[in-house]
Each structure stands twice: as structure tokens, then as C-alpha cells.
Scaffold this motif. Sequence first.
Motif, short mmCIF file in Angstrom:
data_model
loop_
_atom_site.label_atom_id
_atom_site.label_comp_id
_atom_site.label_asym_id
_atom_site.label_seq_id
_atom_site.Cartn_x
_atom_site.Cartn_y
_atom_site.Cartn_z
N ASN A 45 38.58 -2.12 -6.49
CA ASN A 45 37.55 -2.99 -5.94
C ASN A 45 36.20 -2.26 -5.84
N GLN A 48 34.36 -2.58 -2.47
CA GLN A 48 34.88 -1.66 -1.45
C GLN A 48 34.34 -0.25 -1.67
N THR A 51 30.78 -0.09 -0.39
CA THR A 51 30.75 -0.09 1.07
C THR A 51 31.13 1.29 1.63
N GLU A 52 32.18 1.89 1.10
CA GLU A 52 32.61 3.20 1.58
C GLU A 52 31.54 4.26 1.32
#
Length: 146
Positions: A45, A48, A51-52
Motif C-alpha cells: 500500500n 500507507q 503516511t509512515e
Amino acid sequence: MGTDDFYKIIGRVTVSLSRIDFLLSNIAVDVKLVPDYPEFYGKQNLKQKITELKSKINSHFNESEIADAFINNLNRLDELRQLRNQLVHAVTLQNSDEIMFYNFRTTSEGVKRNVTIVPFNDLAALDTELINLHNDLYTLRKEHFK
């Protein structure tokens, strides 16, 4: 734009995003989010991953200007990721100067159809923007991690 040109752009967009994904995986190692790049690269993803990385970059850099530059590029990537998803996960039809992307999603309310019409010139711009984004991220990494 002919069919061959359209296929070439799809291929370049796909390869450019893969190169960016690989670069992000190396940046994830640089900011100590993961010990080795395959661990991050193997995640499926991209949203994701973005975001991380954004949360780790904010805490990694003391200079907010550097963190802001990375975050701005990650925000650009998130926008381009959505366009790329429409491109590669759609049934496509084309006419003389635009492409129609038909995306289907199953929701709790049933199957939803979304049609996006994109001029050929916008696809060429997406291709160029992904290349530029890769180069910008590469430069930031080279200047601040190597």
C-alpha cells in the motif's frame, strides 16, 4: 495520440512510480523507519508508505525546512498516486483527443462506476511530473543522507 503512444505513457508512468517506490524504501532506511529497504518496499500500500514516511521525517529532521521539502514531495506523490491508480485500474476507451477511464468499485451499496475523462496532454504531464518528482526526491536524499 495514437494507441502506441498511449501504451508508452502507461508504461512510463508505471515504471516511474516503481522507481519512486524503491527510492522511498531507501529513504525509509535513511530515517530508520526500517532496517532494510525490502521490508518497506514489500508493503503493498503506497498510501500507507507515504503516511509512515511523513510521520518519521517530521521527527527525524531538526531543520523544519528540510522536513517540509520531503513532506511537500510526499504530498505531491499522494496526489499523483491517485491519478496513477485511476490509470492502471481502469477500463480505458479513447477518442481523438482524450481518454475515458472507467473504474468500478464494490461498496456496501453495490457496484459503483466512476468515469474520468482525461485529455491526452494531461497524461503526458503526469508522466513528466512523476519523473520530476523522482528527481526531486533523489536530490533531497543525496543532499541530506549521503
